[in-house]
Scaffold this motif. Structure first.
Motif, PDB file in Angstrom:
ATOM      1  N   THR A  94      44.185  42.007  27.989  1.00 56.56           N
ATOM      2  CA  THR A  94      44.470  42.618  26.698  1.00 56.56           C
ATOM      3  C   THR A  94      44.757  44.098  26.893  1.00 56.56           C
ATOM      4  O   THR A  94      43.968  44.808  27.525  1.00 56.56           O
ATOM      5  CB  THR A  94      43.278  42.448  25.728  1.00 56.56           C
ATOM      6  OG1 THR A  94      43.024  41.048  25.540  1.00 56.56           O
ATOM      7  CG2 THR A  94      43.576  43.093  24.383  1.00 56.56           C
ATOM      8  N   GLY A 129      45.084  47.650  25.177  1.00 52.05           N
ATOM      9  CA  GLY A 129      44.687  48.362  23.975  1.00 52.05           C
ATOM     10  C   GLY A 129      45.307  49.742  23.910  1.00 52.05           C
ATOM     11  O   GLY A 129      45.787  50.281  24.911  1.00 52.05           O
ATOM     12  N   LYS A 147      36.908  39.748  21.892  1.00 48.21           N
ATOM     13  CA  LYS A 147      38.269  39.997  21.421  1.00 48.21           C
ATOM     14  C   LYS A 147      38.397  39.432  20.011  1.00 48.21           C
ATOM     15  O   LYS A 147      38.269  38.223  19.808  1.00 48.21           O
ATOM     16  CB  LYS A 147      39.264  39.335  22.375  1.00 48.21           C
ATOM     17  CG  LYS A 147      40.727  39.574  22.060  1.00 48.21           C
ATOM     18  CD  LYS A 147      41.588  38.917  23.135  1.00 48.21           C
ATOM     19  CE  LYS A 147      43.063  39.156  22.902  1.00 48.21           C
ATOM     20  NZ  LYS A 147      43.884  38.549  23.996  1.00 48.21           N
ATOM     21  N   PHE A 186      44.594  46.345  19.518  1.00 51.50           N
ATOM     22  CA  PHE A 186      45.688  45.727  20.266  1.00 51.50           C
ATOM     23  C   PHE A 186      46.503  44.929  19.266  1.00 51.50           C
ATOM     24  O   PHE A 186      46.064  44.683  18.138  1.00 51.50           O
ATOM     25  CB  PHE A 186      45.153  44.815  21.385  1.00 51.50           C
ATOM     26  CG  PHE A 186      44.463  43.570  20.882  1.00 51.50           C
ATOM     27  CD1 PHE A 186      45.167  42.392  20.652  1.00 51.50           C
ATOM     28  CD2 PHE A 186      43.101  43.586  20.613  1.00 51.50           C
ATOM     29  CE1 PHE A 186      44.526  41.254  20.178  1.00 51.50           C
ATOM     30  CE2 PHE A 186      42.450  42.455  20.136  1.00 51.50           C
ATOM     31  CZ  PHE A 186      43.168  41.288  19.919  1.00 51.50           C
ATOM     32  N   THR A 241      41.072  43.916  17.445  1.00 50.39           N
ATOM     33  CA  THR A 241      40.228  44.938  18.068  1.00 50.39           C
ATOM     34  C   THR A 241      39.525  44.310  19.255  1.00 50.39           C
ATOM     35  O   THR A 241      38.954  43.213  19.144  1.00 50.39           O
ATOM     36  CB  THR A 241      39.171  45.470  17.079  1.00 50.39           C
ATOM     37  OG1 THR A 241      39.821  46.152  16.020  1.00 50.39           O
ATOM     38  CG2 THR A 241      38.208  46.424  17.781  1.00 50.39           C
ATOM     39  N   TYR A 242      39.559  44.988  20.380  1.00 49.92           N
ATOM     40  CA  TYR A 242      38.815  44.544  21.559  1.00 49.92           C
ATOM     41  C   TYR A 242      37.508  45.310  21.580  1.00 49.92           C
ATOM     42  O   TYR A 242      37.482  46.516  21.814  1.00 49.92           O
ATOM     43  CB  TYR A 242      39.613  44.790  22.835  1.00 49.92           C
ATOM     44  CG  TYR A 242      39.138  43.944  24.007  1.00 49.92           C
ATOM     45  CD1 TYR A 242      39.776  42.746  24.322  1.00 49.92           C
ATOM     46  CD2 TYR A 242      38.035  44.327  24.777  1.00 49.92           C
ATOM     47  CE1 TYR A 242      39.352  41.961  25.382  1.00 49.92           C
ATOM     48  CE2 TYR A 242      37.603  43.538  25.828  1.00 49.92           C
ATOM     49  CZ  TYR A 242      38.260  42.359  26.132  1.00 49.92           C
ATOM     50  OH  TYR A 242      37.829  41.578  27.171  1.00 49.92           O
TER      51      TYR A 242
END
Length: 317
Positions: free
Chosen positions: A137, A139, A186, A250, A260-261
């Motif tokens: 992922t 970001g 995640k 992300f 949002t991570y």
């Protein structure tokens, strides 16, 4: 002749939030030399980081690696961190914090996306078929450190001298002193649904004003608590326990993906676990965190980030 104690050098878990980050979760394969390859790569991580960061010393490049519970014994052959175990699924009445696999986490960040990209490329080249990618992922920092829901994220983070005491394991677990527990999740957001709420409704869910980021008063006991309140954890002595969040947005507008991570560093894993329990089960039970009606967790994994000194010694094993 007196022996000198080798200083413990923590990994760079307290790097300021950068413009870009990559969250890379991998699993170690069953290839014959996989463990040895991973050990060698982790031991040489500092050299690899220097090879990339030298290209722009102002970019605040850093990589933190976390090791999962399932691979810890085989990979390190050292005593396990006292609280390290797989992420525990939390099933609430309406929402579930899922548990997903992952042996290693690489939290790569810099002010420049190209440095994160180059480091990840070289890292995966070294690891080769010793690992398979579980999740990758990318970001980015969104305006004044806001999430895609429009609120400032990470306000409750410890700062200055409070960071080590909140994040780094100390004498209570001397074999892994200088390390830190990590939890990642995640989340994807239902932005259309969220935008249908008024600003006042959104603020009540979060527990802060949207524009000024001013903390709102807690609801009375027994009533629906805000996200801010549910994530405020105290120990048995009434002392508030902080964690360090390096969350990043992300997404892909073209594919309708927004998220949002979440990544939390902590000295005490139980603190994050208590936060999640209060969010998903509710406090009181049944009154879950209403942010979950608009944010769905796709992953949930726990790691331990040992000290840089610990990592550097792996190859000698």
């Amino acid at each position: 002749m007196s022996s000198q104690r080798v200083p413990i050098e923590p990994q760079r878990v307290d790097v300021p939030l950068t413009c870009s980050a990559t969250f890379l979760v991998v699993s170690v394969t069953s290839k014959p030399d996989a463990i040895q390859t991973v050990q060698s790569t982790l031991a040489g991580l500092d050299s690899l980081a220097k090879n990339v960061s030298i290209r722009d010393l102002s970019a605040q490049f850093a990589c933190t690696v976390g090791i999962g519970s399932e691979i810890w014994d085989q990979l390190t052959r050292r005593p396990r961190p006292a609280e390290l175990h797989p992420f525990r699924e939390i099933q609430g009445k309406s929402h579930t914090a899922v548990s997903t696999p992952g042996d290693l986490l690489f939290h790569i960040r810099a002010e420049r996306r190209d440095l994160c990209f180059e480091f990840e490329r070289q890292l995966l080249d070294q690891l080769g078929d010793a690992v398979t990618v579980v999740d990758e992922t990318v970001g980015f920092r969104y305006f004044d450190v806001r999430d895609l829901l429009g609120f400032v994220d990470g306000t409750a983070n410890p700062v200055g001298p409070a960071v080590p005491s909140s994040v780094l394991v100390a004498e209570e677990d001397s074999s892994v002193q200088g390390g830190s527990y990590i939890v990642v999740q995640k989340y994807t957001h239902d932005l259309p649904g969220w935008k249908n709420l008024s600003a006042e409704q959104q603020e009540k869910i979060i527990g802060r004003t949207k524009l000024e980021n001013i903390e709102l008063d807690d609801a009375e006991d027994g009533q629906q608590q805000s996200h801010k309140t549910l994530n405020t954890i105290e120990d048995e002595n009434g002392d508030e326990q902080a964690i360090l969040r390096d969350n990043m947005p992300f997404g892909s507008p073209g594919q309708g993906e927004f998220g949002t991570y979440f990544i939390g560093y902590t000295r005490r894993l139980w603190v994050i676990e208590k936060m999640l329990e209060r969010m998903f089960v509710g406090n009181p039970p049944g009154l879950h965190d209403r942010i979950l009606d608009f944010s769905k967790p796709l992953t949930g994994t726990t790691f331990f980030a040992p000290s840089a000194s610990f990592l550097a010694s792996l190859e000698s094993d």
